[in-house]
Design an enzyme around this catalytic site. Structure first.
Site, PDB file in Angstrom:
ATOM      1  N   GLU A  25      -1.496   5.313  10.120  1.00  0.00           N
ATOM      2  CA  GLU A  25      -1.312   3.953   9.580  1.00  0.00           C
ATOM      3  C   GLU A  25      -0.153   3.950   8.595  1.00  0.00           C
ATOM      4  OE1 GLU A  25      -2.026   0.621   6.585  1.00  0.00           O
ATOM      5  OE2 GLU A  25      -1.797   2.763   6.274  1.00  0.00           O
ATOM      6  N   GLU A  26      -0.093   5.016   7.799  1.00  0.00           N
ATOM      7  CA  GLU A  26       0.916   5.065   6.731  1.00  0.00           C
ATOM      8  C   GLU A  26       2.333   5.166   7.280  1.00  0.00           C
ATOM      9  OE1 GLU A  26       0.153   4.226   3.946  1.00  0.00           O
ATOM     10  OE2 GLU A  26      -1.791   4.975   3.310  1.00  0.00           O
ATOM     11  N   ASP A  28      -7.145   5.407  -0.704  1.00  0.00           N
ATOM     12  CA  ASP A  28      -6.338   4.948   0.452  1.00  0.00           C
ATOM     13  C   ASP A  28      -6.171   6.084   1.448  1.00  0.00           C
ATOM     14  OD1 ASP A  28      -4.584   3.699   2.150  1.00  0.00           O
ATOM     15  OD2 ASP A  28      -2.875   3.802   0.795  1.00  0.00           O
ATOM     16  N   HIS A  54      -0.589   5.751  -3.292  1.00  0.00           N
ATOM     17  CA  HIS A  54       0.372   6.626  -2.598  1.00  0.00           C
ATOM     18  C   HIS A  54       0.873   7.775  -3.469  1.00  0.00           C
ATOM     19  CE1 HIS A  54       1.370   3.712   0.925  1.00  0.00           C
ATOM     20  NE2 HIS A  54       0.092   4.072   0.861  1.00  0.00           N
ATOM     21  N   HIS A  60      -8.214   3.313   8.435  1.00  0.00           N
ATOM     22  CA  HIS A  60      -7.287   4.409   8.754  1.00  0.00           C
ATOM     23  C   HIS A  60      -7.718   5.704   8.086  1.00  0.00           C
ATOM     24  CE1 HIS A  60      -4.573   4.706   5.142  1.00  0.00           C
ATOM     25  NE2 HIS A  60      -4.755   3.401   5.037  1.00  0.00           N
ATOM     26  N   ASP A 113      -9.507  -1.079   4.332  1.00  0.00           N
ATOM     27  CA  ASP A 113      -8.423  -0.242   3.826  1.00  0.00           C
ATOM     28  C   ASP A 113      -8.359  -0.430   2.312  1.00  0.00           C
ATOM     29  OD1 ASP A 113      -6.099   1.158   3.405  1.00  0.00           O
ATOM     30  OD2 ASP A 113      -4.833  -0.089   4.683  1.00  0.00           O
TER      31      ASP A 113
HETATM   32  N1  DTR Z   1      -1.976  -0.876   4.191  1.00  0.00           N
HETATM   33  C1  DTR Z   1      -2.173  -0.315   2.896  1.00  0.00           C
HETATM   34  C2  DTR Z   1      -1.880  -1.041   1.687  1.00  0.00           C
HETATM   35  C3  DTR Z   1      -2.095  -2.509   1.682  1.00  0.00           C
HETATM   36  C4  DTR Z   1      -1.208  -3.384   1.251  1.00  0.00           C
HETATM   37  N2  DTR Z   1      -1.695  -4.634   1.349  1.00  0.00           N
HETATM   38  C5  DTR Z   1      -2.910  -4.590   1.859  1.00  0.00           C
HETATM   39  C6  DTR Z   1      -3.812  -5.610   2.150  1.00  0.00           C
HETATM   40  C7  DTR Z   1      -5.027  -5.278   2.691  1.00  0.00           C
HETATM   41  C8  DTR Z   1      -5.343  -3.941   2.907  1.00  0.00           C
HETATM   42  C9  DTR Z   1      -4.443  -2.931   2.608  1.00  0.00           C
HETATM   43  C10 DTR Z   1      -3.221  -3.262   2.084  1.00  0.00           C
HETATM   44  C11 DTR Z   1      -1.796   1.154   2.872  1.00  0.00           C
HETATM   45  O1  DTR Z   1      -2.423   1.860   3.609  1.00  0.00           O
HETATM   46  O2  DTR Z   1      -0.923   1.607   2.128  1.00  0.00           O
HETATM   47 ZN    ZN Z   2      -1.388   3.596   2.064  1.00  0.00          ZN
HETATM   48 ZN    ZN Z   3      -4.279   2.234   3.451  1.00  0.00          ZN
END
Ligand code: DTR
Ligand code: ZN
Ligand code: ZN
Length: 499
Positions: free
Chosen positions: A311-312, A277, A439, A265, A340
């Site tokens: 994505e967020e 992130d 974040h 993302h 990610d």
């Molecule tokens: N999706 C993510 C954070 C996240 C939480 N668990 C996982 C496991 C594998 C990859 C990412 C993540 C975010 O963008 O905040």
């Molecule tokens: Zn995130």
């Molecule tokens: Zn992320």
């Protein structure tokens, strides 16, 4: 016993699967060597610059995301691709000023420490009596059923405990029951669920939605038993529909009916620049895209790079993409790889648990375990430990597995705390978040463990090369095209598995 993939048995000289090692295998360059940390870091630096000059964020709907999109498009064009930009609408949300929460005449609570505002909270300035709503969480969970609010006098503030259902269900039930505001306090179910509740109420609500800590929430529930606990909540938020984008580009080489989708993302959260992130995943797959064409005929299956937007906000870009594929386009996708958070400062080498050996995930589509094995074999060969990462759909592979497409990927950890065992294996600090800046504004260029990033990028590159060559153990491999369409292919009987 762990078995090594054939590719690793030939000393990783060429990434390949099964007996069908191409004759030119020895001549193949290694993508994990071609993908260099310094190139990844340069992309992260550029993304940081974009954020710094655009209000410190690259969140969907913000200028920093628009410029990040242009950046990726330009970089892909420079590398010889013809990227497409897929637009989609989404609900943009922003908290204009931090929420206020206090007990009139009593203590004021501290924003970010005692409580947070949930995304898509409405605006309001409310002083009212607080009523606890099914604090024991009887049935599905506190506030998960409309009935839970039966005893709530209209115009009161609903005190609801986290758990059992999405925040949006609780907020919706509270609003429908005539609550003036809802405070969803943490449930203390694990160390991560003690602090202020941060998350999204998913769609715009009219009433304020805030998230106190477990401690504050339970104290307030006790105090509310008198029936005269007054609370003051003020929120100042904004929401409207805006447009976000996915950027998609694929290799010229390779079969179009057996595509490997490699995604990361592109957006950050509003609070910060998102350089771990997910500048880390973005920069990694961009660098892979820049290098992969050096594999030449090693690319038997097309590799499609996807830079997901929003994505967020809840996997919106990847969801939109998968939802808008025709059945035929969907059938042509062999697998999805997702990257990610690859450089968490207190991180670990996480491999998505595609065989569900931990039993914690969703039901992974067949083939996901084989993807996991490609990664674990690679790190096994390099004598680098890995940890299974919950295959819970919390990133952009979610919409793929929901559609039965096998998936896998790597991550170095987010807000969860490193265990003592992991600290022994990977170093770093036990009891501290994998990414203490998760974040937050401090997720900058400096917020990256470059050793882990380098190693996870190597694994991503290796898997890209393996699956560009063959997806045999994941989906049965490519099938030769009917005779007429493959007149140029010699000695290959129709229907024979090629790789
Ligand atoms: N999706 C993510 C954070 C996240 C939480 N668990 C996982 C496991 C594998 C990859 C990412 C993540 C975010 O963008 O905040
Ligand atoms: Zn995130
Ligand atoms: Zn992320």
């Amino acid at each position: 016993m762990r078995k090594l993939a054939i590719g690793t048995l030939i000393g990783l000289a060429a990434a390949s699967i099964g007996a069908a090692v191409p004759a030119d295998a020895a001549a193949q360059p290694r993508l994990d060597k071609l993908v260099k940390l310094k190139d990844i870091r340069q992309h992260q630096k550029d993304l940081q610059t974009i954020a710094t000059y655009n209000g410190g964020t690259r969140a969907a709907g913000e200028p920093g995301f628009e410029i990040s999109t242009k950046y990726v498009v330009k970089q892909l064009k420079k590398a010889g691709y013809h990227p497409t930009v897929q637009d989609f609408p989404f609900d943009y949300y922003k908290e204009k000023t931090p929420a206020v929460f206090d007990r009139p005449g009593g203590p004021s609570y501290v924003y970010g420490t005692d409580y947070a505002t949930l995304d898509f909270s409405g605006s309001g300035d409310v002083t009212a009596v607080a009523t606890a709503v099914d604090p024991a969480g009887a049935g599905v969970g506190s506030g998960c059923e409309a009935d839970d609010f039966a005893g709530l006098p209209k115009g009161n503030i609903a005190l609801v405990k986290r758990g059992g259902c999405n925040f949006s269900v609780k907020a919706g039930n509270a609003q429908n029951a005539g609550a003036a505001a809802i405070a969803i306090y943490n449930d203390g179910a694990s160390p991560e669920r003690m602090g202020p509740v941060q998350g999204t109420a998913s769609t715009p609500w009219k009433i304020p939605v805030i998230g106190p800590t477990y401690q504050l929430g339970t104290d307030l529930v006790k105090a509310s038993a008198s029936g005269s606990l007054k609370l003051h909540i003020k929120t100042d938020t904004f929401s409207e529909q805006r447009t976000a984008h996915n950027v998609i580009a694929e290799t010229k080489r390779g079969r179009a009916d057996n595509v490997v989708v490699m995604g990361a993302h592109l957006d950050s959260v509003t609070a910060g620049p998102g350089i771990n992130d997910n500048g880390s995943g973005t920069a990694t797959i961009l660098t892979i895209a820049e290098q992969i064409n050096k594999l030449g005929k090693g690319i038997k299956n097309k590799v499609r790079f996807a830079f997901w937007g929003a994505e967020e906000e809840g996997l919106l870009g990847s969801e939109y993409y998968v939802a808008h594929l025709t059945a035929d386009q969907k059938a042509r996708i062999a697998l999805n790889l997702n990257f990610d958070m690859l450089g968490s400062p207190n991180g670990r080498r996480g491999v998505y648990d595609g065989d569900d050996s931990e039993g914690a995930g969703t039901n992974p589509p067949a083939g996901s375990g084989a993807i996991e094995k490609v990664f674990t074999d690679y790190y096994g060969k390099r004598k680098l430990a890995t940890s299974p990462s919950a295959f819970d759909g919390r990133s952009d592979y979610g919409p793929f597995i929901e559609n039965g497409i096998p998936a896998g990927g790597l991550d170095s950890g987010a807000e969860k705390l490193k265990t003592a065992d992991e600290a022994k294996i990977y170093g770093g600090e036990a009891g501290k978040a994998y990414d203490p800046c998760y974040h937050q504004a401090c997720d900058t260029y400096a917020n990256v463990n470059t050793t882990i990033l380098d190693q996870l990028a190597d694994g991503a590159a290796y898997a890209a090369q393996v699956f560009a060559g063959s997806t045999l153990p994941v989906n049965g491999g490519r099938v030769a095209a009917p005779k007429a369409a493959r007149a140029h292919v010699k000695h290959a009987p129709a229907g024979r598995l090629l790789a």
